[in-house]
Design a protein around this motif. Structure first.
Motif, PDB file in Angstrom:
ATOM      1  N   TYR A  74      19.679   8.641 -49.864  1.00 61.93           N
ATOM      2  CA  TYR A  74      19.138   9.736 -49.207  1.00 61.93           C
ATOM      3  C   TYR A  74      19.211  10.920 -50.465  1.00 61.93           C
ATOM      4  CZ  TYR A  74      19.458   7.154 -44.931  1.00 61.93           C
ATOM      5  OH  TYR A  74      19.350   6.219 -44.040  1.00 61.93           O
ATOM      6  N   VAL A  75      20.244  11.021 -51.283  1.00 64.71           N
ATOM      7  CA  VAL A  75      20.383  11.939 -52.069  1.00 64.71           C
ATOM      8  C   VAL A  75      19.508  11.921 -52.974  1.00 64.71           C
ATOM      9  CG1 VAL A  75      21.875  12.795 -53.930  1.00 64.71           C
ATOM     10  CG2 VAL A  75      23.134  11.845 -51.875  1.00 64.71           C
ATOM     11  N   SER A  76      19.145  10.870 -53.540  1.00 68.06           N
ATOM     12  CA  SER A  76      17.969  10.845 -54.607  1.00 68.06           C
ATOM     13  C   SER A  76      16.614  11.195 -53.929  1.00 68.06           C
ATOM     14  CB  SER A  76      17.905   9.494 -55.242  1.00 68.06           C
ATOM     15  OG  SER A  76      17.677   8.471 -54.527  1.00 68.06           O
ATOM     16  N   SER A  77      16.401  10.731 -52.697  1.00 71.20           N
ATOM     17  CA  SER A  77      15.001  11.022 -51.974  1.00 71.20           C
ATOM     18  C   SER A  77      15.064  12.493 -51.801  1.00 71.20           C
ATOM     19  CB  SER A  77      14.801  10.389 -50.853  1.00 71.20           C
ATOM     20  OG  SER A  77      15.676  10.793 -49.783  1.00 71.20           O
ATOM     21  N   ILE A  78      16.073  13.071 -51.573  1.00 71.80           N
ATOM     22  CA  ILE A  78      15.976  14.629 -51.263  1.00 71.80           C
ATOM     23  C   ILE A  78      15.781  15.561 -52.653  1.00 71.80           C
ATOM     24  CG2 ILE A  78      17.386  16.534 -50.494  1.00 71.80           C
ATOM     25  CD1 ILE A  78      18.727  14.604 -48.348  1.00 71.80           C
ATOM     26  N   LYS A  79      16.429  15.201 -53.586  1.00 71.52           N
ATOM     27  CA  LYS A  79      16.181  16.044 -54.802  1.00 71.52           C
ATOM     28  C   LYS A  79      14.672  15.586 -55.221  1.00 71.52           C
ATOM     29  CE  LYS A  79      19.673  13.823 -57.463  1.00 71.52           C
ATOM     30  NZ  LYS A  79      20.760  14.163 -58.272  1.00 71.52           N
ATOM     31  N   ASP A  80      14.184  14.312 -55.036  1.00 77.20           N
ATOM     32  CA  ASP A  80      13.063  13.917 -55.375  1.00 77.20           C
ATOM     33  C   ASP A  80      11.852  14.948 -54.723  1.00 77.20           C
ATOM     34  OD1 ASP A  80      11.216  12.306 -56.727  1.00 77.20           O
ATOM     35  OD2 ASP A  80      10.782  11.202 -54.977  1.00 77.20           O
ATOM     36  N   ASN A  81      12.040  14.974 -53.366  1.00 79.00           N
ATOM     37  CA  ASN A  81      11.256  15.679 -52.305  1.00 79.00           C
ATOM     38  C   ASN A  81      11.237  17.214 -52.836  1.00 79.00           C
ATOM     39  OD1 ASN A  81      11.768  13.823 -49.327  1.00 79.00           O
ATOM     40  ND2 ASN A  81      10.433  13.562 -51.165  1.00 79.00           N
ATOM     41  N   VAL A  82      12.549  17.846 -53.134  1.00 81.73           N
ATOM     42  CA  VAL A  82      12.348  19.185 -53.385  1.00 81.73           C
ATOM     43  C   VAL A  82      11.691  19.535 -54.720  1.00 81.73           C
ATOM     44  CG1 VAL A  82      14.038  21.185 -53.931  1.00 81.73           C
ATOM     45  CG2 VAL A  82      14.585  19.621 -52.124  1.00 81.73           C
ATOM     46  N   ARG A  83      11.840  18.694 -55.740  1.00 81.40           N
ATOM     47  CA  ARG A  83      11.226  18.690 -56.906  1.00 81.40           C
ATOM     48  C   ARG A  83       9.627  18.693 -56.627  1.00 81.40           C
ATOM     49  NH1 ARG A  83      13.976  15.090 -59.514  1.00 81.40           N
ATOM     50  NH2 ARG A  83      15.980  15.800 -60.036  1.00 81.40           N
ATOM     51  N   TRP A  84       9.282  17.733 -55.880  1.00 79.77           N
ATOM     52  CA  TRP A  84       8.057  17.421 -55.682  1.00 79.77           C
ATOM     53  C   TRP A  84       7.025  18.780 -54.861  1.00 79.77           C
ATOM     54  CZ3 TRP A  84       5.280  16.850 -50.786  1.00 79.77           C
ATOM     55  CH2 TRP A  84       3.592  16.402 -51.077  1.00 79.77           C
ATOM     56  N   LEU A  85       7.960  19.384 -54.071  1.00 82.32           N
ATOM     57  CA  LEU A  85       7.453  20.449 -53.483  1.00 82.32           C
ATOM     58  C   LEU A  85       7.159  21.756 -54.346  1.00 82.32           C
ATOM     59  CD1 LEU A  85       9.185  20.907 -49.730  1.00 82.32           C
ATOM     60  CD2 LEU A  85       6.611  20.663 -50.291  1.00 82.32           C
ATOM     61  N   GLY A  86       7.800  21.659 -55.496  1.00 84.88           N
ATOM     62  CA  GLY A  86       7.544  22.535 -56.535  1.00 84.88           C
ATOM     63  C   GLY A  86       8.885  23.518 -56.586  1.00 84.88           C
ATOM     64  N   PHE A  87       9.912  23.266 -56.297  1.00 76.78           N
ATOM     65  CA  PHE A  87      11.084  24.064 -56.462  1.00 76.78           C
ATOM     66  C   PHE A  87      12.205  23.365 -57.401  1.00 76.78           C
ATOM     67  CE2 PHE A  87       9.257  24.820 -52.333  1.00 76.78           C
ATOM     68  CZ  PHE A  87       8.937  26.454 -52.485  1.00 76.78           C
ATOM     69  N   ASP A  88      12.860  24.268 -57.908  1.00 80.90           N
ATOM     70  CA  ASP A  88      13.660  24.030 -58.884  1.00 80.90           C
ATOM     71  C   ASP A  88      15.163  24.617 -59.006  1.00 80.90           C
ATOM     72  OD1 ASP A  88      14.897  23.520 -61.461  1.00 80.90           O
ATOM     73  OD2 ASP A  88      13.565  24.639 -62.771  1.00 80.90           O
ATOM     74  N   TRP A  89      16.255  23.850 -58.548  1.00 75.56           N
ATOM     75  CA  TRP A  89      17.593  24.356 -58.632  1.00 75.56           C
ATOM     76  C   TRP A  89      18.053  24.596 -59.657  1.00 75.56           C
ATOM     77  CZ3 TRP A  89      15.599  19.639 -56.891  1.00 75.56           C
ATOM     78  CH2 TRP A  89      16.079  18.630 -57.636  1.00 75.56           C
ATOM     79  N   GLU A  90      17.516  24.200 -60.887  1.00 73.10           N
ATOM     80  CA  GLU A  90      18.005  24.657 -62.261  1.00 73.10           C
ATOM     81  C   GLU A  90      19.300  23.742 -62.175  1.00 73.10           C
ATOM     82  OE1 GLU A  90      17.760  28.714 -62.317  1.00 73.10           O
ATOM     83  OE2 GLU A  90      15.874  28.797 -63.237  1.00 73.10           O
ATOM     84  N   GLU A  91      20.456  24.282 -62.765  1.00 72.92           N
ATOM     85  CA  GLU A  91      21.680  23.694 -63.079  1.00 72.92           C
ATOM     86  C   GLU A  91      22.697  23.654 -61.602  1.00 72.92           C
ATOM     87  OE1 GLU A  91      20.878  26.469 -64.342  1.00 72.92           O
ATOM     88  OE2 GLU A  91      22.841  27.657 -63.738  1.00 72.92           O
ATOM     89  N   ARG A  92      22.246  24.185 -60.683  1.00 70.52           N
ATOM     90  CA  ARG A  92      22.918  24.496 -59.331  1.00 70.52           C
ATOM     91  C   ARG A  92      22.660  23.334 -58.444  1.00 70.52           C
ATOM     92  NH1 ARG A  92      20.445  28.830 -60.898  1.00 70.52           N
ATOM     93  NH2 ARG A  92      18.884  28.419 -59.047  1.00 70.52           N
ATOM     94  N   LEU A  93      23.113  22.146 -58.588  1.00 66.26           N
ATOM     95  CA  LEU A  93      23.292  21.046 -57.768  1.00 66.26           C
ATOM     96  C   LEU A  93      24.550  20.805 -57.347  1.00 66.26           C
ATOM     97  CD1 LEU A  93      21.788  18.447 -56.390  1.00 66.26           C
ATOM     98  CD2 LEU A  93      22.515  17.216 -58.283  1.00 66.26           C
ATOM     99  N   TYR A  94      24.827  21.139 -55.902  1.00 63.22           N
ATOM    100  CA  TYR A  94      26.425  21.142 -55.595  1.00 63.22           C
ATOM    101  C   TYR A  94      26.496  20.034 -54.360  1.00 63.22           C
ATOM    102  CZ  TYR A  94      26.730  25.122 -58.141  1.00 63.22           C
ATOM    103  OH  TYR A  94      26.502  26.327 -59.342  1.00 63.22           O
ATOM    104  N   PHE A  95      27.828  19.634 -54.509  1.00 56.53           N
ATOM    105  CA  PHE A  95      28.041  18.672 -53.249  1.00 56.53           C
ATOM    106  C   PHE A  95      29.341  19.524 -52.499  1.00 56.53           C
ATOM    107  CE2 PHE A  95      25.947  16.100 -56.107  1.00 56.53           C
ATOM    108  CZ  PHE A  95      25.117  15.308 -55.290  1.00 56.53           C
ATOM    109  N   ALA A  96      29.304  19.542 -51.199  1.00 56.91           N
ATOM    110  CA  ALA A  96      30.188  20.134 -50.443  1.00 56.91           C
ATOM    111  C   ALA A  96      31.608  19.225 -50.592  1.00 56.91           C
ATOM    112  CB  ALA A  96      29.888  19.949 -49.010  1.00 56.91           C
ATOM    113  N   SER A  97      31.409  17.914 -50.928  1.00 56.83           N
ATOM    114  CA  SER A  97      32.689  17.205 -51.040  1.00 56.83           C
ATOM    115  C   SER A  97      33.447  17.542 -52.404  1.00 56.83           C
ATOM    116  CB  SER A  97      32.267  15.597 -50.996  1.00 56.83           C
ATOM    117  OG  SER A  97      31.259  15.321 -51.990  1.00 56.83           O
ATOM    118  N   ASP A  98      32.817  18.260 -53.210  1.00 52.17           N
ATOM    119  CA  ASP A  98      33.499  18.547 -54.291  1.00 52.17           C
ATOM    120  C   ASP A  98      34.624  19.863 -54.291  1.00 52.17           C
ATOM    121  OD1 ASP A  98      32.207  16.939 -56.152  1.00 52.17           O
ATOM    122  OD2 ASP A  98      30.598  18.132 -56.778  1.00 52.17           O
ATOM    123  N   TYR A  99      34.376  20.440 -52.772  1.00 52.44           N
ATOM    124  CA  TYR A  99      35.116  21.449 -52.682  1.00 52.44           C
ATOM    125  C   TYR A  99      36.322  21.115 -51.627  1.00 52.44           C
ATOM    126  CZ  TYR A  99      30.707  23.777 -53.896  1.00 52.44           C
ATOM    127  OH  TYR A  99      29.778  24.131 -54.442  1.00 52.44           O
TER     128      TYR A  99
END
Ligand code: ATP
Ligand code: MG
Length: 549
Positions: A74-99
């Protein structure tokens, strides 16, 4: 000028007052427990769109606080979908679990302030003791544990000394609060379960309401945009941040997208996938971004749809036709035109020998799409439904003795019909050699233009036609289970279709129009030996196209 929606108005006010020092920082926070759907697209367009318009930033943050349901796929499909829609999170990819570690420390802070306690009641008991809208809740007998005892028990919870559900950590707020969410909500539960990111490091997991504001705060989010059902969670969002005295973003709620003939909950969509009622998350009938992509919807059309429907404070349901309209508009502008015959009927042209190449415009809406050569010969396929032996009054297409135009090629007149019993096997026609290109030199008019493909140059294709997945507008509001309302005829597979050779050379997911039939795309099931084409959507008005050349 289009009036600004209420969210952009709030942002303008915050900018005017200098509330966040003019910063705009949003986030899109999916839980990785399924594929994204068109509702998420609305949220993505809103969050990334606002950041783009205001020169701000938008994070992609996985709200992965629930280990049981989350998967890497699911993580990889979501990233793929957001990019396909034409948006860019640049270096800001975060996981709540890191907190998780920071969240744990903050929970300890609340315990020390006497604002959180360990409760031994089960989830069921806690929910029974919560009271109702008219009755206050009952205070747990564990509510007044000492700070020391709470600290010790919470630490032992973390260490794994208790079984699942044996204890929880709760906020200590007010059991008779008129807002039920404020009645000592659960902050942590015990779950001995492996997490996709943190593995077995944790066996206590934070609840959404506790975690979400902290995630926003850590990332310096200014405007935390979510859907309306969280409106009465906002006091809790604010309470946690205020009690911790940490950076405090503004939560803003908007109405979620609902579409007719569609279910829009990952849980329900997962059910369709698991029960194999669809071919997968990317079944072209699914309202998922992956499904729409496979179906042939363009990212631009989805973005355009999201901007047209706007954002509001009141829930409503948008007609699926609104989305289809946006899809047609964009595909009309951008799709090259090809010819394909779905239900082929052979036409033999008795006075034509040899071969030729017709010069054809690729897209009348887009001169930059150029032209191409389309092979022509004395045997072509036309659409079976474009011929009638004994036509009723309003049927203007081909019939015995009648002249029609083969698009971009010639005027032909039907001279004979070859039959096998009652079935028409082929039709014989005579061409007017002076009409090459498709116009008669004497300017005589014909009432109908047909699409065609040269028989010897055509290639075979399987065409999959899709209709609405459900037979009713709101399957979830119907009696019984929503899956009872699936339209089992919503996928029709046509084999033996004949299409221009060039279509077989297009890469997967290429979008195009088949003249007079609609918009189509190449399905990823295609390989060099097998061409599979999806019908994205029919043309709005087939007849409007037939009138022109
Ligand atoms: P679902 O109910 O389909 O599981 P969700 O809200 O649980 O959806 P999340 O992954 O938590 O899904 O959502 C990520 C973001 O997308 C959230 O900010 C949520 O508000 C937003 N969102 C989800 N569904 C819709 C919708 N139908 N319309 C607009 N935004 C949505
Ligand atoms: Mg959810």
């Amino acid at each position: 000028m289009v009036p600004k929606d209420f969210i952009r108005e709030i942002i303008d006010e915050d900018n005017a007052s200098g509330r966040f020092d003019g910063r705009i920082h949003t986030r899109f926070p999916p839980e990785p427990n399924g594929y994204l759907h068109i509702g998420h697209a609305k949220s993505i367009c809103l969050n990334f769109g606002i950041a783009g318009e205001y020169g701000g930033k938008c994070n992609l943050r996985f709200d992965d606080t629930n280990p049981a349901k989350e998967e890497e796929e699911y993580v990889s499909s979501i990233k793929d979908n957001v990019r396909w829609l034409g948006f860019d999170w640049e270096e800001r990819l975060y996981f709540a679990s890191d907190y998780f570690e920071q969240m744990y420390k903050w929970a300890v802070d609340l315990i020390k302030k006497g604002k959180a306690y360990v409760d031994d009641h089960t989830a069921d008991e806690i929910s029974r003791m919560r009271g109702s809208l008219t009755a206050p809740g009952i205070e747990s007998e564990y509510r007044n544990r000492s700070t020391e005892e709470n600290l010790e028990l919470f630490e032992r919870m973390r260490k794994g000394e208790f079984r699942d559900a044996e204890k929880v950590l709760r906020a200590r707020i007010d059991m008779s609060h008129p807002n039920m969410n404020m009645r000592d909500p659960v902050m942590y539960r015990i779950l001995h379960s492996t997490h996709h990111n943190t593995g077995d490091e944790w066996c206590i997991y934070p609840m959404y309401d506790w975690a979400h504001g902290l995630e926003d705060s850590i990332e310096g989010i200014t405007h935390s945009i979510c859907t309306l059902e969280f409106e009465n969670h906002r006091p809790l969002y604010d309470w946690f941040l205020d009690e911790l005295e940490i950076y405090h973003p503004q939560q803003i709620e908007f109405a979620r997208l609902n579409l007719t003939y569609t279910v829009m909950s990952k849980r329900k969509l997962l059910e369709l996938v698991r029960k194999k009622l669809v071919s997968g998350w990317d079944d072209p009938r699914m309202p998922t971004i992956s499904g729409m992509r496979r179906r042939g919807y363009s990212p631009a059309s989805i973005r355009d749809f999201c901007s047209r429907i706007g954002v509001a404070k009141i829930n409503s349901t948008i007609a699926i036709e609104t989305l289809e309209h946006a899809v047609r508009e964009d595909l009309n502008r951008t799709s090259p035109r090809y010819m394909g015959v779905l239900d082929p009927l052979l036409m033999r042209i008795e006075n034509y020998e040899g071969e030729d190449e017709m010069d054809v415009i690729n897209n009348p809406e887009d001169p930059s799409a150029g032209r191409r050569k389309v092979p022509f010969s004395g045997e072509v396929y036309v659409e079976r439904e474009d011929f009638m032996e004994d036509p009723p009054p309003k049927f203007y297409r081909l019939a015995p003795g009648r002249e029609v135009r083969l698009r971009n090629a010639y005027l032909v007149t039907c001279t004979n019909v070859v039959k096998d019993g009652s079935e028409v096997k082929e039709i014989v026609c005579k061409v007017d050699p002076a009409s090459r290109g498709g116009d008669a030199p004497d300017g005589r008019k014909v009432r109908s233009t047909l699409h065609w493909v040269s028989a010897k140059h055509a290639i075979d294709a399987e065409v999959r036609q899709y209709d609405k997945l459900f037979t009713v507008e709101d399957p979830l509001s119907m009696p019984g289970d929503f899956t009872e309302y699936i339209d089992h005829d919503s996928l029709k597979v046509l084999k033996g279709c004949k299409v221009e050779q060039i279509v077989g050379k297009l890469p997967h997911l290429s979008r195009f129009q088949f003249e007079r039939l609609g918009y189509f795309c190449i399905d990823p099931d295609s390989d060099p030996d097998r061409l599979v084409i999806n019908r994205t959507i029919t043309l709005r008005d087939t007849w409007a196209k037939v009138k022109g050349k």
